[in-house]
Design an enzyme around this catalytic site. Sequence first.
Site, short mmCIF file in Angstrom:
data_model
loop_
_atom_site.label_atom_id
_atom_site.label_comp_id
_atom_site.label_asym_id
_atom_site.label_seq_id
_atom_site.Cartn_x
_atom_site.Cartn_y
_atom_site.Cartn_z
CB CYS A 1 3.06 3.53 -1.44
SG CYS A 1 2.61 2.35 0.92
CG ASP A 2 0.23 5.00 -3.27
OD1 ASP A 2 1.08 4.29 -4.41
OD2 ASP A 2 -0.63 5.00 -2.93
CB CYS B 1 0.25 4.14 1.50
SG CYS B 1 1.97 4.22 1.95
#
Length: 312
Positions: A139-140, A136
């Site tokens: 997300c990261d 992701c």
Amino acid sequence: MSTKINKCVIIGSGPSGYTAAIYASRAGLEPIVFEGNAPGGQITMTEQIDNFPGYPEGISGFGLMEDIKKQALRFGAEVRNKVIKKVDFSKRPFVLETEDGNEVIAKSVIISTGASARWLGLESERKFRGMGVSTCATCDGFFYRKKDVAVIGGGDTACSEALYLSGLCNKVYLIVRRDVLRATKAVQEQIFSRENIEIVWKHKPLEILGDDSGVTGIRVISSEGEATKDIDVMGVFVAIGNIPNTDVFKGQLELNENGYIVTKGHSSYTSVDGVFAAGDVQDPTYKQAIVAAGSGAKAAIDCERWLMENPL
Ligand code: NAP
């Protein structure tokens, strides 16, 4: 333990689950949505959605799901932030069990549990998960600002991840096992126009390299298996497709050889009367938010009509 018999329970909360909830609540089925492990589903990880009708400027996956959820709540759908761990579809009413051991009884069930990211299956990938290996970028990606990263895959997901990361990172290597991308033309054009995206054609990951601090690189091998090379990166984003979330339904419903729920003809009917399926969990072909939303609407309509004929 609840003995209330619910008219309609929806398992899963992506575009299909929440859309089914809009239709089911408007039809008076008083649906309860069990959101599962990832409220809003996989699409919440997509930074920008430009192909969902009604959003001329585009919208984030998270924003889109917030909007559809709000619409379902407006008509009285109940949304529970719980996971269904077990189902018994052998007799009616159906019995479902949440992760905390509570029973939920349902006259009808709509399954919209979606799909999850597929992993490469490398030992080193498992070892460095959360230490530089991710599925992701939204997300990261933040952790790799101004660093070099690799994205694995050539589909829409990999290309979207690469585009997102190219805005944050110094350089993005897109590792593609063939000499073509599978992604849609418009997305391909964006990829080709980004100066800091380098496509490593016809190569597959062999090993994620790293040490105690996390990922330091990736070893790739040519698709013909002739030569390997190491690329220095601090993050590796795996984006090679999805697997349907159907573990909980094994032995309860007919699944195809790839684990997708089998639906009848163009309907959302499954192999069990009173259980319907919508979205990516039954769609190995289109896997689009708008298609999932449409199939959620179909499932709620099928469910409402079935309940009229089978009041129990
Ligand atoms: P996908 O279309 O199945 O593409 C998977 C990619 O990963 C392909 O390039 C595939 O290579 C590669 N791959 C698979 N296994 C691999 C392995 N073991 N090693 C290296 N590469 C591997 O999956 P997706 O990109 O997740 O997309 C799934 C669906 O969602 C598609 O229908 C897509 O259009 C849709 N989607 C749409 C959007 C959007 O419209 N905004 C965004 C994301 C996803 P090959 O090509 O050689 O098979």
